[in-house]
Design a protein around this motif. Structure first.
Motif, short mmCIF file in Angstrom:
data_model
loop_
_atom_site.label_atom_id
_atom_site.label_comp_id
_atom_site.label_asym_id
_atom_site.label_seq_id
_atom_site.Cartn_x
_atom_site.Cartn_y
_atom_site.Cartn_z
N ILE A 114 29.58 46.69 38.70
CA ILE A 114 30.69 45.76 38.79
C ILE A 114 30.40 44.44 38.06
O ILE A 114 31.30 43.80 37.55
CB ILE A 114 31.11 45.49 40.25
CG1 ILE A 114 32.45 44.77 40.24
CG2 ILE A 114 30.08 44.71 41.01
CD1 ILE A 114 33.26 44.97 41.49
N SER A 115 29.14 44.04 37.98
CA SER A 115 28.84 42.74 37.39
C SER A 115 29.11 42.71 35.89
O SER A 115 29.55 41.68 35.37
CB SER A 115 27.39 42.34 37.67
OG SER A 115 26.48 43.25 37.08
N VAL A 116 28.89 43.80 35.19
CA VAL A 116 29.14 43.79 33.74
C VAL A 116 30.63 43.64 33.42
O VAL A 116 31.01 42.74 32.68
CB VAL A 116 28.52 45.03 33.06
CG1 VAL A 116 28.91 45.10 31.59
CG2 VAL A 116 27.01 45.02 33.21
N PRO A 117 31.52 44.47 34.00
CA PRO A 117 32.94 44.28 33.70
C PRO A 117 33.47 42.92 34.16
O PRO A 117 34.29 42.31 33.47
CB PRO A 117 33.64 45.41 34.47
CG PRO A 117 32.60 46.37 34.86
CD PRO A 117 31.29 45.68 34.80
N MET A 118 32.98 42.43 35.29
CA MET A 118 33.44 41.12 35.76
C MET A 118 32.97 40.01 34.81
O MET A 118 33.71 39.07 34.53
CB MET A 118 32.96 40.86 37.18
CG MET A 118 33.67 41.73 38.21
SD MET A 118 33.10 41.46 39.88
CE MET A 118 33.84 39.87 40.21
N SER A 119 31.75 40.13 34.31
CA SER A 119 31.23 39.14 33.37
C SER A 119 31.99 39.20 32.05
O SER A 119 32.31 38.15 31.47
CB SER A 119 29.74 39.37 33.14
OG SER A 119 29.03 39.16 34.34
N LEU A 120 32.26 40.40 31.57
CA LEU A 120 33.06 40.53 30.35
C LEU A 120 34.44 39.93 30.54
O LEU A 120 34.96 39.24 29.67
CB LEU A 120 33.17 42.00 29.94
CG LEU A 120 31.97 42.59 29.23
CD1 LEU A 120 32.13 44.09 29.08
CD2 LEU A 120 31.77 41.93 27.87
N ASN A 121 35.04 40.19 31.69
CA ASN A 121 36.35 39.62 31.99
C ASN A 121 36.29 38.10 31.92
O ASN A 121 37.17 37.46 31.33
CB ASN A 121 36.80 40.09 33.38
CG ASN A 121 38.22 39.74 33.69
OD1 ASN A 121 38.83 38.89 33.05
ND2 ASN A 121 38.76 40.39 34.69
N ALA A 122 35.26 37.50 32.50
CA ALA A 122 35.13 36.05 32.49
C ALA A 122 35.00 35.49 31.08
O ALA A 122 35.68 34.53 30.72
CB ALA A 122 33.92 35.63 33.34
N VAL A 123 34.14 36.10 30.24
CA VAL A 123 33.96 35.55 28.89
C VAL A 123 35.20 35.77 28.03
O VAL A 123 35.51 34.94 27.16
CB VAL A 123 32.68 36.07 28.19
CG1 VAL A 123 31.44 35.68 28.96
CG2 VAL A 123 32.71 37.55 27.94
N VAL A 124 35.94 36.87 28.28
CA VAL A 124 37.19 37.09 27.53
C VAL A 124 38.22 36.05 27.95
O VAL A 124 38.87 35.43 27.10
CB VAL A 124 37.71 38.53 27.75
CG1 VAL A 124 39.14 38.68 27.26
CG2 VAL A 124 36.80 39.53 27.02
N ARG A 125 38.39 35.85 29.24
CA ARG A 125 39.39 34.87 29.73
C ARG A 125 39.07 33.45 29.27
O ARG A 125 39.97 32.66 29.03
CB ARG A 125 39.49 34.92 31.24
CG ARG A 125 40.25 36.13 31.74
CD ARG A 125 40.42 36.06 33.25
NE ARG A 125 41.21 37.17 33.72
CZ ARG A 125 42.55 37.15 33.80
NH1 ARG A 125 43.22 36.08 33.47
NH2 ARG A 125 43.19 38.21 34.24
N LEU A 126 37.80 33.14 29.16
CA LEU A 126 37.40 31.79 28.74
C LEU A 126 37.37 31.63 27.22
O LEU A 126 37.14 30.53 26.73
CB LEU A 126 36.02 31.44 29.31
CG LEU A 126 35.96 31.14 30.79
CD1 LEU A 126 34.51 31.02 31.25
CD2 LEU A 126 36.73 29.86 31.10
#
Length: 141
Positions: free
Chosen positions: A25-37
């Motif tokens: 779960i940490s990888v997709p959540m981290s990718l989501n964060a960097v994409v949104r930012l």
């Protein structure tokens, strides 16, 4: 003695299993964060791909001064281990900076990546401060 070894081995396997689950779960959540930012765009800057520290990235993506550079750095380091970013150190090793790898460049807006990432970064809900794709911030790049 043999029972003790089996118990210890089972305990170690359980620890490894929970770490693997956490990473799922940490990888997709981290990718989501960097994409949104828009972290990739902050680093890419028209092709320069100049290494930036987490605080420099935050200054570019959240000019209001909000955000936590330490938490962003943790995310960037974790994604570095998956080949999304490259990590650089200054001469005395006191500051970490990050640039995009070839994998990370696919997140920059010069790439036609949005159809692939719709599932990763769904539109933000109405009224969200960072409107994301719902506000047209990235659509059609």
């Amino acid at each position: 003695m043999e029972d003790a070894n089996r118990i210890k081995e089972a305990s170690n396997e359980a620890r490894i299993a929970i770490l693997e689950l956490a990473n799922m779960i940490s990888v997709p959540m981290s990718l989501n964060a960097v994409v949104r930012l828009n972290v990739a765009d902050a680093i890419w800057q028209k092709g320069s791909n100049t290494p930036l520290s987490a605080s420099q990235i935050l200054e570019r993506v959240l000019p209001t001064g909000s955000g936590d550079a330490e938490n962003l750095q943790r995310i960037l380091r974790m994604l570095t281990s998956y080949g999304v970013f490259s990590e650089h150190f200054n001469a005395d090793g006191s500051e970490r900076k990050f640039s995009l790898t070839e994998v990370g460049q696919t997140l920059a807006s010069h790439q036609s990546r949005w159809p692939l990432l719709w599932g990763l970064c769904p539109p933000a809900p109405p009224g969200c401060a960072n409107g994301g794709m719902a506000a047209g911030a990235r659509g059609g790049d």
